[in-house]
Design an enzyme around this catalytic site. Sequence first.
Site, PDB file in Angstrom:
ATOM      1  N   ASP A   2       0.769  -1.249   0.000  1.00 16.68           N
ATOM      2  CA  ASP A   2       0.000   0.000   0.000  1.00 16.68           C
ATOM      3  C   ASP A   2       0.804   1.306   0.000  1.00 16.68           C
ATOM      4  OD1 ASP A   2       0.672   0.700   2.621  1.00 16.68           O
ATOM      5  OD2 ASP A   2      -1.205   0.033   3.500  1.00 16.68           O
ATOM      6  N   CYS A  22     -28.013  -5.565  -1.101  1.00 14.29           N
ATOM      7  CA  CYS A  22     -27.569  -5.113   0.228  1.00 14.29           C
ATOM      8  C   CYS A  22     -27.018  -3.683   0.156  1.00 14.29           C
ATOM      9  CB  CYS A  22     -26.487  -6.063   0.739  1.00 14.29           C
ATOM     10  SG  CYS A  22     -25.725  -5.555   2.283  1.00 14.29           S
ATOM     11  N   CYS A  40     -23.587  -1.367   4.374  1.00 16.33           N
ATOM     12  CA  CYS A  40     -22.415  -0.511   4.641  1.00 16.33           C
ATOM     13  C   CYS A  40     -22.745   0.962   4.385  1.00 16.33           C
ATOM     14  CB  CYS A  40     -21.227  -0.954   3.786  1.00 16.33           C
ATOM     15  SG  CYS A  40     -21.597  -1.088   2.031  1.00 16.33           S
TER      16      CYS A  40
HETATM   17 FE1  SF4 Z   1     -23.572  -5.297   1.691  1.00 17.60          FE
HETATM   18 FE2  SF4 Z   1     -21.756  -3.358   1.589  1.00 17.60          FE
HETATM   19 FE3  SF4 Z   1     -21.009  -5.836   2.231  1.00 17.60          FE
HETATM   20 FE4  SF4 Z   1     -21.729  -5.276  -0.273  1.00 17.60          FE
HETATM   21  S1  SF4 Z   1     -19.964  -4.434   0.827  1.00 17.60           S
HETATM   22  S2  SF4 Z   1     -22.402  -7.058   0.921  1.00 17.60           S
HETATM   23  S3  SF4 Z   1     -23.335  -3.776   0.072  1.00 17.60           S
HETATM   24  S4  SF4 Z   1     -22.382  -4.497   3.416  1.00 17.60           S
END
Ligand code: SF4
Length: 390
Positions: free
Chosen positions: A137, A195, A198
Amino acid sequence: MREMVEQIREAARSEGFAAMGVAPAVTSQGFHQLVEWIESGYAGTMDYIERRLDAYRHPNAVLQGTKSIIVLALNYDASDRFPVPVGEVDESLAFGKTARYTWSGIDYHDVIHPKLKRIVRLIRDQIPDANARGIVDTAPLMEREVAVLAGLGWRGKNTLLLNKQWGSYFFLACVLVDVELPADAPHESSHCGTCTACLDACPTDAFPGPGVLDASKCISYLTIENSGLPAPSLRAGIGEWAFGCDICQEVCPWNRRPSRQQNESSGDRETGGLRGHRESQSDSESRDGWLELTSLFTMTDDEFRERFRRTPFWRSRRRGMLRNAILVLGNQKRRDAIELLFEVLNDPDPSLRAIAVWAIGQMQDSAAMERLKTCRGSETDPVVLAEFPQ
Ligand code: SF4
Ligand code: SF4
């Protein structure tokens, strides 16, 4: 060459890397997105990215003549839950949360570089003319994009690399080599589906959209990379995070998979990953995930260096860690820290004085507010004055 890749794979495994893949060295597909990202101001004060922007176009900028990139993933602490019961031991101690990758207490560069050196040596033993370079990195390389090409996983909506087996709690490292190695199949699918956990969970609203991070709002940036003061609108969102943030990983279903937990329970102390390491520390100073804050204020520069020089916290230096500690104390409304915060008002650093004024203001303590008014008269720095309640 296939045989050599298998030897490298075996060496990577015995060095503790959880996964390895080989990608061809090609022009970055995501370069224009990086340019847009910088133009949007999402890099904050990380000017070094823009300064060497061109180098991100092709791995040749890191090693001339690169033909292949070996991508490696090293797990770190993926415990199922963040440890909670601080303060139950000693209520007088104040603790702040730290990102999981710091829990080993070791600077991961110090762990990974020797592993990469041994892999580079293996390549040179096989092909003495080969040039190879290991990086973690610090070089201008689109590591996550290369990791997808090497088949290690997909980019989640939280922008991190996700692997079905390992979730996202791992470091990425690369070995660039000017020899063409047989590449692995790229990872072409995404498994985020509908999803948005996040994106929804981020306390500072740092995702302008799926897969795009406004780093200037991210707690990891605000508590580590940024040397200045977080904007007042972001301070409450920092909550108890004294160094980094894991929220957008903690909520990710791929970090809660049974397969990952099984692998976790197998432990990697034997295989050399970072979860097995624990720097010996007094229990009162640091508990997995939590850092004792008040002792930071009494440390001299030399003591701070001695204690943190070889840990991830060194990156923020003493000044950054004190700023973070003050932010957390303010968010925790720790009235027993008021005296300590008033002492910070004598610090020569105006940014520490400024954030201490803010933190005292969070305590909702009328005596402290009165005392703060008397301090205003002796302050001359406009940045600090701006923090005093009107
Ligand atoms: Fe869900 Fe975000 Fe994980 Fe993708 S990165 S599975 S959108 S929590
Ligand atoms: Fe938001 Fe924390 Fe993820 Fe940064 S690390 S994007 S602050 S949840």
